[in-house]
Design a protein around this motif. Structure first.
Motif, PDB file in Angstrom:
ATOM      1  N   GLU A  84       0.889  -1.248  -0.018  1.00 33.57           N
ATOM      2  CA  GLU A  84      -0.127   0.056   0.127  1.00 33.57           C
ATOM      3  C   GLU A  84       0.874   1.225   0.018  1.00 33.57           C
ATOM      4  O   GLU A  84       0.718   2.227  -0.895  1.00 33.57           O
ATOM      5  CB  GLU A  84      -1.047   0.085   1.305  1.00 33.57           C
ATOM      6  N   TYR A  85       1.909   1.080   0.895  1.00 32.85           N
ATOM      7  CA  TYR A  85       2.785   2.522   0.800  1.00 32.85           C
ATOM      8  C   TYR A  85       3.588   2.842  -0.344  1.00 32.85           C
ATOM      9  O   TYR A  85       3.513   3.852  -1.051  1.00 32.85           O
ATOM     10  CB  TYR A  85       3.809   2.527   2.269  1.00 32.85           C
ATOM     11  N   ALA A  86       4.263   1.601  -0.719  1.00 35.46           N
ATOM     12  CA  ALA A  86       4.971   1.666  -2.021  1.00 35.46           C
ATOM     13  C   ALA A  86       4.011   2.024  -3.109  1.00 35.46           C
ATOM     14  O   ALA A  86       4.427   2.831  -4.128  1.00 35.46           O
ATOM     15  CB  ALA A  86       5.511   0.292  -2.098  1.00 35.46           C
ATOM     16  N   SER A  87       2.832   1.704  -3.413  1.00 30.86           N
ATOM     17  CA  SER A  87       2.055   1.961  -4.374  1.00 30.86           C
ATOM     18  C   SER A  87       1.656   3.463  -4.555  1.00 30.86           C
ATOM     19  O   SER A  87       1.819   4.319  -5.607  1.00 30.86           O
ATOM     20  CB  SER A  87       0.509   0.891  -4.615  1.00 30.86           C
ATOM     21  N   GLY A  88       1.238   3.979  -3.263  1.00 31.61           N
ATOM     22  CA  GLY A  88       1.050   5.359  -3.293  1.00 31.61           C
ATOM     23  C   GLY A  88       2.015   6.201  -3.422  1.00 31.61           C
ATOM     24  O   GLY A  88       2.142   7.203  -4.144  1.00 31.61           O
ATOM     25  N   ALA A  89       3.388   5.906  -2.923  1.00 31.84           N
ATOM     26  CA  ALA A  89       4.694   6.664  -3.306  1.00 31.84           C
ATOM     27  C   ALA A  89       4.771   6.449  -4.844  1.00 31.84           C
ATOM     28  O   ALA A  89       5.332   7.624  -5.354  1.00 31.84           O
ATOM     29  CB  ALA A  89       5.893   6.111  -2.299  1.00 31.84           C
ATOM     30  N   ALA A  90       4.961   5.242  -5.264  1.00 30.79           N
ATOM     31  CA  ALA A  90       5.145   5.013  -6.693  1.00 30.79           C
ATOM     32  C   ALA A  90       4.215   6.084  -7.700  1.00 30.79           C
ATOM     33  O   ALA A  90       4.770   6.652  -8.682  1.00 30.79           O
ATOM     34  CB  ALA A  90       4.745   3.605  -7.235  1.00 30.79           C
ATOM     35  N   ALA A  91       3.116   6.260  -7.283  1.00 35.82           N
ATOM     36  CA  ALA A  91       1.978   7.093  -7.913  1.00 35.82           C
ATOM     37  C   ALA A  91       2.566   8.804  -7.750  1.00 35.82           C
ATOM     38  O   ALA A  91       2.604   9.216  -8.785  1.00 35.82           O
ATOM     39  CB  ALA A  91       0.760   7.221  -7.186  1.00 35.82           C
ATOM     40  N   LEU A  92       3.335   8.971  -6.790  1.00 31.53           N
ATOM     41  CA  LEU A  92       3.762  10.289  -6.646  1.00 31.53           C
ATOM     42  C   LEU A  92       5.220  10.619  -7.201  1.00 31.53           C
ATOM     43  O   LEU A  92       5.637  11.680  -7.744  1.00 31.53           O
ATOM     44  CB  LEU A  92       3.724  10.679  -5.321  1.00 31.53           C
ATOM     45  N   ARG A 123       7.154   7.956  -9.299  1.00 33.21           N
ATOM     46  CA  ARG A 123       7.650   7.207 -10.300  1.00 33.21           C
ATOM     47  C   ARG A 123       8.154   8.129 -11.686  1.00 33.21           C
ATOM     48  O   ARG A 123       7.439   9.146 -11.799  1.00 33.21           O
ATOM     49  CB  ARG A 123       6.366   6.326 -10.985  1.00 33.21           C
ATOM     50  N   SER A 124       9.063   7.432 -12.307  1.00 36.21           N
ATOM     51  CA  SER A 124       9.581   8.155 -13.669  1.00 36.21           C
ATOM     52  C   SER A 124       8.734   7.816 -14.771  1.00 36.21           C
ATOM     53  O   SER A 124       7.866   6.558 -14.364  1.00 36.21           O
ATOM     54  CB  SER A 124      11.068   7.850 -13.722  1.00 36.21           C
ATOM     55  N   GLU A 125       8.754   8.227 -15.866  1.00 39.63           N
ATOM     56  CA  GLU A 125       8.147   7.729 -16.936  1.00 39.63           C
ATOM     57  C   GLU A 125       8.720   6.446 -17.382  1.00 39.63           C
ATOM     58  O   GLU A 125       8.050   5.542 -17.937  1.00 39.63           O
ATOM     59  CB  GLU A 125       8.328   8.751 -18.313  1.00 39.63           C
ATOM     60  N   GLY A 126       9.835   6.112 -17.250  1.00 35.27           N
ATOM     61  CA  GLY A 126      10.647   4.888 -17.554  1.00 35.27           C
ATOM     62  C   GLY A 126      10.063   3.766 -16.616  1.00 35.27           C
ATOM     63  O   GLY A 126       9.830   2.700 -17.100  1.00 35.27           O
ATOM     64  N   GLN A 127       9.952   4.197 -15.354  1.00 29.82           N
ATOM     65  CA  GLN A 127       9.548   3.032 -14.426  1.00 29.82           C
ATOM     66  C   GLN A 127       8.156   2.732 -14.628  1.00 29.82           C
ATOM     67  O   GLN A 127       7.629   1.588 -14.751  1.00 29.82           O
ATOM     68  CB  GLN A 127       9.560   3.678 -12.834  1.00 29.82           C
ATOM     69  N   LEU A 128       7.356   3.786 -15.285  1.00 24.77           N
ATOM     70  CA  LEU A 128       5.841   3.734 -15.479  1.00 24.77           C
ATOM     71  C   LEU A 128       5.767   2.616 -16.754  1.00 24.77           C
ATOM     72  O   LEU A 128       5.021   1.745 -16.788  1.00 24.77           O
ATOM     73  CB  LEU A 128       5.137   4.893 -15.825  1.00 24.77           C
ATOM     74  N   SER A 158       8.489   3.489  -6.065  1.00 28.08           N
ATOM     75  CA  SER A 158       8.148   4.268  -4.974  1.00 28.08           C
ATOM     76  C   SER A 158       9.512   5.318  -4.763  1.00 28.08           C
ATOM     77  O   SER A 158       9.154   6.348  -4.102  1.00 28.08           O
ATOM     78  CB  SER A 158       8.223   3.351  -3.771  1.00 28.08           C
ATOM     79  N   GLY A 159      10.463   5.071  -5.108  1.00 36.04           N
ATOM     80  CA  GLY A 159      11.678   5.654  -5.000  1.00 36.04           C
ATOM     81  C   GLY A 159      12.225   5.651  -3.545  1.00 36.04           C
ATOM     82  O   GLY A 159      13.114   6.431  -3.213  1.00 36.04           O
ATOM     83  N   ASN A 160      11.976   4.711  -2.560  1.00 34.69           N
ATOM     84  CA  ASN A 160      12.395   4.559  -1.531  1.00 34.69           C
ATOM     85  C   ASN A 160      13.076   3.451  -1.351  1.00 34.69           C
ATOM     86  O   ASN A 160      12.853   2.198  -1.386  1.00 34.69           O
ATOM     87  CB  ASN A 160      11.170   4.283  -0.421  1.00 34.69           C
ATOM     88  N   ASP A 161      14.516   3.644  -1.253  1.00 31.45           N
ATOM     89  CA  ASP A 161      15.639   2.706  -1.508  1.00 31.45           C
ATOM     90  C   ASP A 161      15.356   1.565  -0.495  1.00 31.45           C
ATOM     91  O   ASP A 161      15.886   0.411  -0.406  1.00 31.45           O
ATOM     92  CB  ASP A 161      17.016   3.230  -1.556  1.00 31.45           C
ATOM     93  N   LEU A 162      15.174   2.201   0.951  1.00 29.97           N
ATOM     94  CA  LEU A 162      15.014   1.244   1.796  1.00 29.97           C
ATOM     95  C   LEU A 162      14.032   0.348   1.867  1.00 29.97           C
ATOM     96  O   LEU A 162      14.046  -0.864   2.108  1.00 29.97           O
ATOM     97  CB  LEU A 162      15.230   2.151   3.330  1.00 29.97           C
ATOM     98  N   LEU A 163      12.749   0.810   1.499  1.00 26.49           N
ATOM     99  CA  LEU A 163      11.774   0.010   1.216  1.00 26.49           C
ATOM    100  C   LEU A 163      11.794  -1.139   0.132  1.00 26.49           C
ATOM    101  O   LEU A 163      11.668  -2.088   0.306  1.00 26.49           O
ATOM    102  CB  LEU A 163      10.647   0.706   0.808  1.00 26.49           C
TER     103      LEU A 163
END
Length: 148
Positions: free
Chosen positions: A22-30, A32-37, A74-79
């Protein structure tokens, strides 16, 4: 930690997976890069193709790659590190027993909803879709367990 996650009941692993996803998905929405998408969209297409076949191992593997790509976005390396470190327990087959057509269709629909939310930068929608994917897994397992 891997040993602990591997030895605990599946429901507890799904709870942890829900929190992380849930957290990662929300963070990914905010974040994410175009390449990641693009990578997430490609893995979604691969997952749809694999699900249409008879090879459940291939479908499970693509599903795991899809979810890991969402977490990376998500851009969170620790996650990402925690998710990858516990990957075996967190990306196990989405429900154990084979999915029937109805559950498989709903699973695919929820994945599309997740990707659409990530694309539109809808953090709440992405979190909701991720939670719904996990809930579908729980419901499927409960139904399959009762039937057995």
């Amino acid at each position: 930690m891997v040993r602990r996650a591997s030895s605990v009941e599946r429901g507890k692993v799904l709870e942890l997976r829900t929190v992380l996803k849930e957290y990662a998905s929300g963070a990914a929405a905010l974040r994410r890069s175009e390449g990641q998408l693009q990578q997430v969209r490609e893995l979604l297409a691969d997952a749809d193709e694999a699900s249409a076949g008879e090879d459940t191992a291939a479908a499970t593997n693509v599903d795991a790659l899809f979810h890991r790509a969402v977490v990376r976005a998500s851009g969170n390396d620790l996650l990402v590190e925690v998710y990858d470190y516990l990957g075996t327990a967190l990306t196990a087959s989405p429900g154990g027993p084979a999915w029937d057509a109805t559950h498989a269709e709903e699973h695919a629909r929820l994945h599309r909803r997740l990707v659409d939310a990530i694309e539109s930068r809808d953090a709440g929608g992405a979190r909701d879709a991720a939670a719904a994917i996990i809930q579908l897994t729980r419901d499927h397992e409960a139904t399959t367990t009762r039937a057995a």
